[in-house]
Design a protein around this motif. Structure first.
Motif, mmCIF file in Angstrom:
data_model
loop_
_atom_site.group_PDB
_atom_site.id
_atom_site.type_symbol
_atom_site.label_atom_id
_atom_site.label_comp_id
_atom_site.label_asym_id
_atom_site.label_seq_id
_atom_site.Cartn_x
_atom_site.Cartn_y
_atom_site.Cartn_z
ATOM 1 N N UNK A 23 10.169 50.832 39.193
ATOM 2 C CA UNK A 23 9.095 49.880 38.894
ATOM 3 C C UNK A 23 7.923 50.179 39.822
ATOM 4 N N UNK A 24 6.810 50.588 39.239
ATOM 5 C CA UNK A 24 5.601 50.789 40.029
ATOM 6 C C UNK A 24 4.840 49.474 40.052
ATOM 7 N N UNK A 25 4.476 49.054 41.261
ATOM 8 C CA UNK A 25 3.797 47.771 41.431
ATOM 9 C C UNK A 25 2.604 47.943 42.365
ATOM 10 N N UNK A 26 1.711 46.986 42.295
ATOM 11 C CA UNK A 26 0.615 46.977 43.254
ATOM 12 C C UNK A 26 1.180 46.621 44.620
ATOM 13 N N UNK A 27 0.725 47.315 45.634
ATOM 14 C CA UNK A 27 1.216 47.135 46.996
ATOM 15 C C UNK A 27 0.534 45.914 47.615
ATOM 16 N N UNK A 28 1.081 44.747 47.303
ATOM 17 C CA UNK A 28 0.526 43.475 47.784
ATOM 18 C C UNK A 28 1.648 42.574 48.272
ATOM 19 N N UNK A 29 1.346 41.642 49.178
ATOM 20 C CA UNK A 29 2.373 40.709 49.636
ATOM 21 C C UNK A 29 2.901 39.849 48.489
ATOM 22 N N UNK A 30 4.213 39.623 48.476
ATOM 23 C CA UNK A 30 4.833 38.734 47.510
ATOM 24 C C UNK A 30 5.299 39.388 46.218
ATOM 25 N N UNK A 31 4.920 40.645 45.977
ATOM 26 C CA UNK A 31 5.284 41.307 44.727
ATOM 27 C C UNK A 31 6.794 41.511 44.644
ATOM 28 N N UNK A 32 7.407 41.974 45.712
ATOM 29 C CA UNK A 32 8.862 42.181 45.705
ATOM 30 C C UNK A 32 9.588 40.877 45.420
ATOM 31 N N UNK A 33 9.111 39.799 45.993
ATOM 32 C CA UNK A 33 9.718 38.488 45.773
ATOM 33 C C UNK A 33 9.649 38.091 44.296
#
Length: 173
Positions: free
Chosen positions: A7-17
């Motif tokens: 899963x490619x995601x934007x590197x921002x706080x809270x995304x993993x959560x």
């Protein structure tokens, strides 16, 4: 059946959560999870191993794609390279230390710490190889095992086009 999602995601706080929370809300257990930035500093890759059928993975992928910070979801097939890193602390007396070193060398792994009473082994490899090493060391008294989550990448030419992903991320800015 075990599936591995990249899963490619934007590197921002809270995304993993948000991503992990989606699995929890749907009642699915995550077997393994690893996260790290890609070669693009604004993009992180989450590798998640989950057990379930094709329908489950399809539904999870659809739900993940609805999350704002998710850029791309890929189901990595069976034809992939998967690795895990572990540290194993084993009880080692002077009488058993040479035998432990021999086993570690047979598995082509390395010892990263030695004390009077223990040896710490660093091992990387596919999950079956790592588990086999742990089993061989159990007779000596395994004190502690620490594992990373599995990371995986498709074999051959198949790859996620990071240039296309970069365009999508830059488009949001």
């Amino acid at each position: 059946m075990k599936h591995v999602l990249a899963i490619l995601v934007e590197n921002r706080p809270g995304v993993l959560s948000k991503v992990a929370g989606l699995f929890g809300r749907r009642g699915f257990n995550i077997d393994s999870l690893a996260v790290g930035t890609t070669d693009h500093p604004d993009i992180s890759r989450i590798t998640i191993a989950v057990t379930g059928d094709e329908y489950l993975v399809e539904q999870l992928s659809k739900q993940l794609n609805k999350l704002i910070d998710v850029i791309k979801v890929s189901n990595i097939g069976d034809d992939c390279v998967a690795r895990e890193l572990i540290l194993i602390k084993v009880h080692a007396s002077p009488a058993t230390r040479n035998e432990i070193v021999e086993i570690v060398n047979i598995f082509r792994q390395k010892i990263v710490d030695i004390t009077k009473t223990s040896v710490t082994v660093e091992a990387t490899g596919d999950i079956k190889k790592v588990e086999a090493l742990i089993e061989m060391l159990r007779d000596f008294g395994v004190k502690e095992v620490v594992k990373t989550g599995m990371i995986a990448i498709d074999r051959g030419a198949k790859a996620i086009d990071i240039k296309q992903v970069e365009k999508k991320v830059n488009h949001y800015e």
